[in-house]
Design an enzyme around this catalytic site. Structure first.
Site, short mmCIF file in Angstrom:
data_model
loop_
_atom_site.label_atom_id
_atom_site.label_comp_id
_atom_site.label_asym_id
_atom_site.label_seq_id
_atom_site.Cartn_x
_atom_site.Cartn_y
_atom_site.Cartn_z
N GLU A 133 -23.62 41.89 81.23
CA GLU A 133 -23.09 43.24 81.15
C GLU A 133 -21.70 43.34 81.77
O GLU A 133 -20.82 44.03 81.25
CB GLU A 133 -24.04 44.22 81.85
N ASP A 280 -29.22 39.09 69.62
CA ASP A 280 -28.26 39.74 68.72
C ASP A 280 -26.82 39.24 68.80
O ASP A 280 -26.27 38.68 67.86
CB ASP A 280 -28.31 41.26 68.92
N GLU A 374 -35.80 53.41 69.95
CA GLU A 374 -35.53 52.12 70.57
C GLU A 374 -36.31 51.00 69.88
O GLU A 374 -35.86 49.87 69.82
CB GLU A 374 -35.87 52.18 72.07
N GLU A 392 -24.85 50.99 67.66
CA GLU A 392 -24.88 49.92 66.65
C GLU A 392 -25.00 50.45 65.23
O GLU A 392 -24.41 49.88 64.29
CB GLU A 392 -26.04 48.95 66.95
#
Length: 897
Positions: A133, A280, A374, A392
């Site tokens: 992150e 991803d 989610e 996204e």
């Protein structure tokens, strides 16, 4: 970002692309310029609302808490677990938003924000943060801000004072992240202390063993950019080393990677593979690293992975996780929202058709729930109901509009805007959705909402003249930070031959070195719409089975299969699978691939059969012993014990001393597959339901909602019996079943019919659900006297007696007794003589076992000696009878174990 072209093929593709765009604009009515301007301005207004509230109420905190209008400071608010690892007391939201300010033409605000960052932000805080992150949000934010500052300074009007200060901060942060890469594998530790690094006595990190694939594989863009901006190759070297290790550890047969890996041994900890959470951006960075850095090695690896994704994971429009060692076996029955980036990546790849299909599925789920949950199931129901304002889906919408110029995607963007304003907007910003079904909020506004969402929405509605720079000169990181493509000409790290992909591993058919010919993709202007329409129908649950092109979206999983469901039987038929009912209640499946309706259906049938074998094998390994349903009310008093199958979820009766005791009631509907219409009667009782029509866990949830204390599912296969059929165990529904907190047992048809007949005759029937049958002496109801032999005589005891000995007897009855006390006796007047005992291993019908009604509350003093002698003989006979039944049940338990 642009669809990349190789220079040699640019001229050959330009004319078809222009023809396509002219045709698309003629299709229907395009959104007017005025409407696009209105929506673009609305995006800017929404950004202002979010950004100004962060600056007014939260800065210098990392994030805004929009419901309470204050900043979220780590350590001062209740911990949210791993989510808080993104917070490092470095004004996260401001840094993450820097290049968004420039894109939205807020140059003055950008200059002020940069000055604040340089003045206020510290990176040497004694705090443990996520390497992943911090890299994508903070390091990426500083590099994106630096790119914008240099661009503005070169323009000659703004930032003339700037001397690469943001880049210096970025290098400082990069050096603070580097200790995480000090592992034998080169994979980084998942966390690092900004001040003390890793493994130091004050670092409070370095003990972790596992990291996600995306966490280790989403470093290369930021680290390579930092190396090329600064001329220090150390960052790019470490990022490449991590990518090389992940590539070497892929599963060689499937060419897929798992979700979680051990950073020391390289062993896969979680072997499920997909394109969503945990993996991803690993795939995203392989392709984008090729585009940014110009190294063919990254494209080769991406193409090999992509071919496997399309072979095993992509089942248009679905993207389903599989096992890396058994890629034809699905790993779960739901999808997570992070995979919504994948259609955008497919646009960059040039594979437009599956991108359109998957995006349309996501859009229909979004319209159904207002936001993308989610996680959601393969039949598009909510699995996890949260929505933390993820960008996204908007990202993929923008890329598809760039690729097709289809005005349909402008309407999709309008829907996203409207839902954000209607459901997420609050006075102090935008609040994440806690539950998309109820519209409840969470006091959370993540930094990526400002960094990504408003970038993509602004770009969707903006014209070229609305943009302060040419976005085609930049690449978007996974956090949508802007890195200039000119970095490909900067000094690069040499690729070592040992890291190169061997020629034997390459398949030239996987490589698309140019974008595809759009005339072939879109033979007519209605083609994209023709792809979308069947998917819209599928989400609405009205997709016709005859549509073979989309038959793979109708996936039947082994754990969902029900032998009496007509839709499931039809799907079996299409897959060439024949179902045979056996006399013992079981079913046998046989596949004939030649009988399938298509090659695709035959492949699905093979997968289904493999799945069934895996499921059967797993259930055998998890075999539980049988349970008991004991009828304890008048006139049975525990003599009728029905062998029941356990559930692999809910209350574990083997851990209960007393079991669960209650009166039974038939659920309405009898299937238990909908909210009960007789909830008032079921409350506090044990519900009877019939097998079929839905999953066992769903039945349990419905009766729990009605207030039931337990449930019994009765087989609908007439003639099935525990005498001949093996023990049946009820499995869950593939979801987390921790919410099921009552016991659920299964009775075959014969045993279930005994219970139903008893209920029909006596109306009020009480049963005990337990792991084993209990002592019948303890089953006598109120007002029935129990006689205990004391020093050769009989002593009267009543359940309501308050004497010490009587109380002790009641306590004894509440324990887990498996055999009666040798001197216990029942009065002849309370239990009628029984001449026949129950056969071993068989349930006894009420007609065989109950006897005449019992006379209660008869005074013992009125009985004669003859009565007592008769009573003693009767008791001995009954106890022998009971002992036979008990031994039979215990032997059955041993056999099952």
């Amino acid at each position: 970002m642009m669809l990349w072209f190789r220079p040699a093929t640019m001229s050959t593709l330009l004319l078809p692309l222009l023809l396509l765009l002219s045709i698309v604009f003629m299709l229907g009515q395009c959104m007017s310029r005025e409407e696009k301007v209105k929506l673009r301005n609305q995006v800017v207004e929404m950004f202002d609302h979010a950004y100004s509230n962060y600056m007014d109420h939260a800065y210098p905190a990392d994030e805004l808490m929009p419901l309470t209008c204050r900043g979220r400071v780590r350590g001062l608010e209740p911990s949210r677990g791993d989510v808080d690892d993104a917070l490092g007391k470095f004004s996260l939201t401001l840094i993450d938003t820097l290049d968004t300010l420039v894109l939205l033409n807020k140059t003055t605000e950008f200059e002020a924000a940069v000055r604040r960052v340089l003045r206020d932000v510290r990176l040497d805080n004694d705090i443990v943060v996520s390497v992943f992150e911090t890299n994508i949000r903070v390091l990426g934010g500083l590099l994106g801000g630096h790119s914008m500052a240099v661009m503005l300074k070169d323009g000659g009007h703004h930032m003339q004072w700037y001397q690469d200060e943001l880049l210096h901060m970025a290098k400082d942060l990069g050096l603070r992240l580097l200790p995480a890469f000090n592992t034998s594998s080169g994979l980084p530790f998942p966390r690092v202390n900004l001040k003390y690094g890793v493994r130091g006595p004050l670092s409070r990190t370095g003990t972790e063993t596992d990291t996600c694939t995306a966490c280790a594989g989403t470093i290369i863009l930021e680290f390579a950019a930092l190396s090329r901006f600064t001329g220090d190759p150390v960052f790019e070297v470490h990022a490449r080393r991590a990518l090389d290790f992940l590539w070497e550890k892929r599963q060689r047969n499937s060419n897929l990677v798992g979700t979680t890996i051990n950073i020391h041994s390289g062993e896969w900890v979680r072997r499920d593979s997909g394109v969503g959470a945990g993996i991803d951006s690993y795939y995203e960075y392989l392709l984008k690293a090729y585009i940014l850095l110009g190294d063919d090695l990254f494209l080769q690896r991406f193409n090999i992975h992509y071919a496997s994704i399309m072979k095993y994971i992509s089942q248009p429009p679905l993207l389903l996780d599989v096992h890396i060692h058994k890629p034809l076996l699905p790993a779960r029955t739901w999808m997570d929202s992070l995979l919504a980036f994948f259609p955008g990546l497919q646009v960059l790849k040039g594979d437009i058709r599956p991108a359109i299909e998957t995006h349309e599925m996501l859009y229909q789920v979004t319209k159904k729930h207002n936001f993308l949950p989610e996680a959601f199931t393969t039949d598009f129901r909510v699995h996890w109901a949260q929505h933390p304002l993820r960008p996204e889906f908007a990202e993929s919408t923008y890329f598809l509009f760039k690729a097709t110029r289809d005005p349909y995607y402008l309407e999709v963007g309008r829907t996203v805007l409207d839902n954000l304003n209607r459901f997420a907007r609050v006075p102090c910003g935008f609040a994440a959705m806690k539950d998309v079904r109820t519209g409840s909020h969470e006091d959370r506004m993540d930094s990526f909402f400002l960094a990504e969402m408003f970038k993509y929405l602004f770009l969707l509605f903006a014209e070229e003249e609305d943009l302060p720079f040419n976005v085609e000169d930049y690449i978007f990181t996974t956090e949508a930070h802007l890195l200039p493509l000119s970095l490909s000409t900067a000094p690069r790290t040499p690729t070592h031959p040992a890291n190169a992909t061997s020629q034997e591993e390459l398949d030239d058919s996987n490589f698309d070195w140019t974008c595809p010919n759009t005339r072939l993709l879109f033979p007519d202007p209605a083609f994209p719409r023709n792809l979308r329409d069947p998917i819209r129908s599928a989400v609405d649950k009205s997709c016709p089975l005859k549509n073979q092109e989309y038959e793979r979206m109708l996936i039947l999983l082994a754990q969902d299969f029900m032998a009496n469901n007509p839709e499931h039987l039809e799907l079996l038929r299409r897959m060439g699978v024949t179902l045979i009912h056996l006399k013992d209640g079981r079913v046998q499946l046989v596949q004939h691939a030649a009988q399938a309706v298509s090659a695709v259906a035959a492949e699905d049938g093979m997968r289904f059969m493999q799945e069934m074998m895996e499921l059967s094998s797993q259930q055998q390994k998890e075999q539980l012993p049988p349970r008991a349903v004991q009828i304890v009310s008048h006139p049975f008093f525990g003599r009728v014990v029905l062998t029941a199958g356990p559930a692999q979820f809910g209350t574990d009766l083997s851990k209960s001393i007393t079991g669960v005791r209650g009166f039974v009631t038939v659920a309405e509907p009898y299937s238990g597959c909908a909210e009960l219409g007789n909830a008032a009667f079921v409350q506090g009782r044990i519900a009877l339901m019939q097998r079929g029509q839905c999953m066992f866990a769903e039945k349990a949830r419905h009766i729990m909602k009605a207030g039931a204390i337990g449930g019994i599912v009765i087989d609908d296969n007439e003639g099935s019996s525990s005498d001949t059929a093996p023990l049946f165990q009820m499995a869950g529904d593939g979801r987390n079943t921790d919410d099921v907190t009552l016991p659920l047992l299964f009775l075959f048809y014969k045993e279930g019919n005994i219970l139903l007949e008893a209920l029909k005759e006596y109306r009020e029937v009480e049963v005990l659900l337990s792991d084993k049958a209990r002592d019948r002496v303890c089953m006598l109801g109120s007002g029935v006297y129990i006689y205990i032999t004391v020093a050769g005589g009989l002593k009267t005891s009543s359940p309501h007696s308050s004497s010490g000995s009587d109380t002790q007897e009641e306590e004894d009855c509440s324990t887990d007794q498996t055999s009666p006390a040798p001197d216990a006796a029942l009065d002849q007047s309370h239990v009628s003589p029984m001449d026949e005992s129950a056969p071993n291993n068989k349930a006894v019908t009420p007609e065989e076992d109950a006897g005449p009604a019992i006379k209660q509350n008869r005074e013992p003093e009125m009985e004669s000696a003859e009565d007592k002698d008769s009573s003693s003989k009767s008791v001995e006979s009954m106890m022998a009878d009971w002992q036979e039944d008990l031994e039979a049940f215990q032997q059955m338990e041993k056999d099952e174990l």
